[in-house]
Design a protein around this motif. Structure first.
Motif, PDB file in Angstrom:
ATOM      1  N   ASN A   1       1.087  -1.498   0.081  1.00 33.32           N
ATOM      2  CA  ASN A   1       0.028   0.196   0.294  1.00 33.32           C
ATOM      3  C   ASN A   1       1.223   0.963   0.372  1.00 33.32           C
ATOM      4  N   LYS A   2       0.381   2.622  -1.007  1.00 35.10           N
ATOM      5  CA  LYS A   2       1.048   3.432  -1.017  1.00 35.10           C
ATOM      6  C   LYS A   2       1.282   3.868   0.016  1.00 35.10           C
ATOM      7  N   VAL A   3       2.125   4.757   0.887  1.00 43.03           N
ATOM      8  CA  VAL A   3       1.728   5.790   1.525  1.00 43.03           C
ATOM      9  C   VAL A   3       1.719   7.341   1.663  1.00 43.03           C
ATOM     10  N   THR A   4       0.463   7.764   2.065  1.00 43.83           N
ATOM     11  CA  THR A   4      -0.750   9.054   1.033  1.00 43.83           C
ATOM     12  C   THR A   4      -0.633   9.835   2.329  1.00 43.83           C
ATOM     13  N   LYS A   5      -0.608   9.277   3.521  1.00 46.87           N
ATOM     14  CA  LYS A   5      -1.196  10.252   5.103  1.00 46.87           C
ATOM     15  C   LYS A   5      -0.188  10.634   5.845  1.00 46.87           C
ATOM     16  N   ALA A   6      -0.007  11.707   6.189  1.00 47.60           N
ATOM     17  CA  ALA A   6       0.808  12.109   6.998  1.00 47.60           C
ATOM     18  C   ALA A   6       0.356  12.669   8.260  1.00 47.60           C
ATOM     19  N   ILE A   7       1.001  12.151   9.798  1.00 50.67           N
ATOM     20  CA  ILE A   7       0.629  13.285  10.338  1.00 50.67           C
ATOM     21  C   ILE A   7       1.876  14.290  11.098  1.00 50.67           C
ATOM     22  N   PHE A   8       1.372  15.121  11.776  1.00 50.13           N
ATOM     23  CA  PHE A   8       2.388  16.572  12.112  1.00 50.13           C
ATOM     24  C   PHE A   8       1.877  17.127  12.762  1.00 50.13           C
ATOM     25  N   PRO A   9       2.440  16.541  14.418  1.00 46.90           N
ATOM     26  CA  PRO A   9       1.901  16.695  15.704  1.00 46.90           C
ATOM     27  C   PRO A   9       2.816  18.221  16.047  1.00 46.90           C
ATOM     28  N   VAL A  10       2.159  19.240  16.124  1.00 46.23           N
ATOM     29  CA  VAL A  10       2.522  20.019  16.335  1.00 46.23           C
ATOM     30  C   VAL A  10       1.516  21.098  17.622  1.00 46.23           C
ATOM     31  N   ALA A  11       1.785  20.468  18.618  1.00 45.00           N
ATOM     32  CA  ALA A  11       0.628  21.215  19.559  1.00 45.00           C
ATOM     33  C   ALA A  11       1.296  21.978  20.371  1.00 45.00           C
ATOM     34  N   GLY A  12       2.743  21.464  20.883  1.00 46.35           N
ATOM     35  CA  GLY A  12       3.029  21.894  21.769  1.00 46.35           C
ATOM     36  C   GLY A  12       3.363  23.039  21.765  1.00 46.35           C
ATOM     37  N   LEU A  13       3.979  23.844  23.106  1.00 45.65           N
ATOM     38  CA  LEU A  13       3.674  25.657  22.844  1.00 45.65           C
ATOM     39  C   LEU A  13       5.397  25.983  22.467  1.00 45.65           C
ATOM     40  N   GLY A  14       6.129  25.438  22.670  1.00 53.37           N
ATOM     41  CA  GLY A  14       7.395  25.844  21.884  1.00 53.37           C
ATOM     42  C   GLY A  14       7.970  27.031  23.150  1.00 53.37           C
TER      43      GLY A  14
ATOM     44  N   ILE B   1       6.541  25.254   9.023  1.00 52.97           N
ATOM     45  CA  ILE B   1       6.421  24.211   8.646  1.00 52.97           C
ATOM     46  C   ILE B   1       6.608  23.799   7.388  1.00 52.97           C
ATOM     47  N   GLN B   2       6.974  24.512   6.515  1.00 55.71           N
ATOM     48  CA  GLN B   2       6.939  24.502   4.568  1.00 55.71           C
ATOM     49  C   GLN B   2       7.783  23.422   4.258  1.00 55.71           C
ATOM     50  N   TYR B   3       8.804  23.457   5.253  1.00 56.78           N
ATOM     51  CA  TYR B   3       9.835  22.689   4.586  1.00 56.78           C
ATOM     52  C   TYR B   3       9.295  20.801   4.759  1.00 56.78           C
ATOM     53  N   ALA B   4       8.214  20.923   5.655  1.00 59.10           N
ATOM     54  CA  ALA B   4       7.441  19.549   6.148  1.00 59.10           C
ATOM     55  C   ALA B   4       6.967  19.072   5.204  1.00 59.10           C
ATOM     56  N   ILE B   5       6.395  20.304   5.177  1.00 64.68           N
ATOM     57  CA  ILE B   5       5.136  19.759   3.751  1.00 64.68           C
ATOM     58  C   ILE B   5       5.741  19.087   2.706  1.00 64.68           C
ATOM     59  N   ASP B   6       7.154  20.121   2.208  1.00 63.02           N
ATOM     60  CA  ASP B   6       7.511  20.393   1.091  1.00 63.02           C
ATOM     61  C   ASP B   6       8.123  18.630   0.378  1.00 63.02           C
ATOM     62  N   GLU B   7       8.743  18.349   1.749  1.00 63.55           N
ATOM     63  CA  GLU B   7       9.188  16.590   1.711  1.00 63.55           C
ATOM     64  C   GLU B   7       8.251  16.309   2.030  1.00 63.55           C
ATOM     65  N   ALA B   8       7.230  16.169   2.390  1.00 60.56           N
ATOM     66  CA  ALA B   8       5.681  14.902   3.341  1.00 60.56           C
ATOM     67  C   ALA B   8       5.081  14.978   1.232  1.00 60.56           C
ATOM     68  N   ARG B   9       5.592  16.678   0.405  1.00 54.71           N
ATOM     69  CA  ARG B   9       4.670  16.181  -0.237  1.00 54.71           C
ATOM     70  C   ARG B   9       5.744  15.998  -2.161  1.00 54.71           C
ATOM     71  N   ALA B  10       7.389  15.384  -1.719  1.00 53.67           N
ATOM     72  CA  ALA B  10       7.923  14.882  -2.718  1.00 53.67           C
ATOM     73  C   ALA B  10       7.742  13.507  -2.326  1.00 53.67           C
ATOM     74  N   ALA B  11       7.769  13.297  -0.790  1.00 57.92           N
ATOM     75  CA  ALA B  11       7.540  11.415  -1.317  1.00 57.92           C
ATOM     76  C   ALA B  11       5.782  10.780  -1.406  1.00 57.92           C
ATOM     77  N   GLY B  12       5.322  11.628  -1.733  1.00 54.51           N
ATOM     78  CA  GLY B  12       3.681  11.582  -2.492  1.00 54.51           C
ATOM     79  C   GLY B  12       2.573  11.463  -1.688  1.00 54.51           C
ATOM     80  N   ILE B  13       2.396  11.822   0.386  1.00 50.64           N
ATOM     81  CA  ILE B  13       1.566  12.603   0.260  1.00 50.64           C
ATOM     82  C   ILE B  13       0.861  13.335   0.181  1.00 50.64           C
ATOM     83  N   LYS B  14      -0.576  12.559   0.481  1.00 49.39           N
ATOM     84  CA  LYS B  14      -1.658  13.643  -0.387  1.00 49.39           C
ATOM     85  C   LYS B  14      -2.922  14.320   0.797  1.00 49.39           C
ATOM     86  N   GLU B  15      -2.827  13.790   2.114  1.00 49.36           N
ATOM     87  CA  GLU B  15      -3.058  14.269   2.647  1.00 49.36           C
ATOM     88  C   GLU B  15      -2.712  14.332   4.275  1.00 49.36           C
ATOM     89  N   PHE B  16      -2.961  15.589   4.704  1.00 51.99           N
ATOM     90  CA  PHE B  16      -2.026  16.163   5.545  1.00 51.99           C
ATOM     91  C   PHE B  16      -2.955  16.181   6.880  1.00 51.99           C
TER      92      PHE B  16
END
Length: 297
Positions: free
Chosen positions: A3-16, A39-54
């Motif tokens: 099965n292709k990996v098309t979904k990615a989870i981005f845990p971004v709830a931290g307070l920093g 976050i844009q760097y992560a999104i661009d990386e995910a797109r390059a890997a074939g992720i469709k659902e974020f």
């Protein structure tokens, strides 16, 4: 065919909190590395890997993060009027198609495992990726793309891994290696933040994962582990010895820990030097600083 990996989870709830006071009003994930937010760097990386659902697991105060991926009609109109097509193209690359992105709230800070578990209903019975935006990875081939390609050979569960000094291993989840196959290793154990001197190797897990839905089932039964949090590492470790198994992947590239101030500054310099229009001025400035420091010694 797996099965292709098309979904990615981005845990971004931290307070920093390590970046206060900046993160008092700006989510850490929106802080800019050169001219793009983390976050844009992560999104661009995910797109390059074939992720469709974020899937973003957020918390209160993250509205700016959601706005960032929305369209900006007024700004786009102004750029169009001024014929600034290059800036318009850059802006469009930040937009997300309707339905491609989802936001979930993590109401209590119970750890990375709990954040991933929050997205269980959107994952269903499919393999999925987890990406931690704090880990920015520079490489000719994006890290997650490398992992997706390796996953086609192994299946199961895969964690990105890198060699770290043993003195720093206690800050990471560490792999106990069963078989070393070069870029891939089969895993017989995982230890989250081992006590100094007890680490089974110096191969540490960093913020990229490809996981089977069984990990979510394991998280259903999880209790607090190291640090009083629900650890994703513990849920992955339960898959060791199963038919799916667990693998570590030595990625090709340089990882920057942008969750720390020092790591963020290092990434800024490195990514700045990689930009043709910035390289000469930045290199000249850094050379001057180093020369001044040496002269003062």
């Amino acid at each position: 065919m797996r099965n292709k990996v098309t979904k990615a989870i981005f845990p971004v709830a931290g307070l920093g909190t390590r970046f206060l006071p900046a993160t008092k009003s700006v989510p850490k994930e929106i802080m800019t590395l050169v001219d793009r937010p983390l976050i844009q760097y992560a999104i661009d990386e995910a797109r390059a890997a074939g992720i469709k659902e974020f899937i973003f697991v957020t918390s209160r105060g993250k509205g700016a993060l959601e706005d960032y991926f929305d369209q900006a009609p007024q700004l786009e109109s102004e750029l169009r009027k001024k014929n600034k097509t290059d800036l318009l193209d850059i802006l469009k690359s930040t937009n997300m198609e309707s339905g491609a992105i989802a936001y979930l709230r993590q109401h209590k800070a119970l750890g990375l495992g709990h954040a991933v578990w929050c997205a269980r209903r959107l994952i269903g019975d499919e393999p999925f990726a987890v990406m931690l935006p704090d880990d920015v990875i520079a490489g000719e081939v994006p890290c997650l793309q490398q992992m997706v390609e390796a996953y086609q050979d192994t299946g199961g569960n895969m964690v990105a891994a890198m060699e770290v000094p043993r003195a720093k291993a206690s800050s990471y989840g560490v792999l106990d290696i069963e078989e070393d196959m070069g870029s891939k290793v089969s895993v017989k154990g995982m230890v989250e933040k081992p006590a100094p001197g007890t680490e089974p190797s110096n191969l540490a897990v960093i913020g990229r994962y490809i996981l089977s839905p069984n990990v979510l089932k394991n998280l259903n039964k999880m209790r607090a582990g190291s640090g009083g949090e629900i650890q994703l590492t513990d849920a992955i470790a339960q898959e060791i010895g199963s038919k799916d198994g667990v693998y570590g992947f030595r990625f090709r590239g340089q990882r920057f820990d942008c969750g720390s101030k020092a790591g963020f500054l290092q990434a800024t310099v490195s990514f700045g030097l990689a930009r043709e229009e910035l390289r000469d001025d930045l290199h000249r400035y850094l050379t001057e600083i180093i020369s001044t420091d040496k002269a003062a010694e």
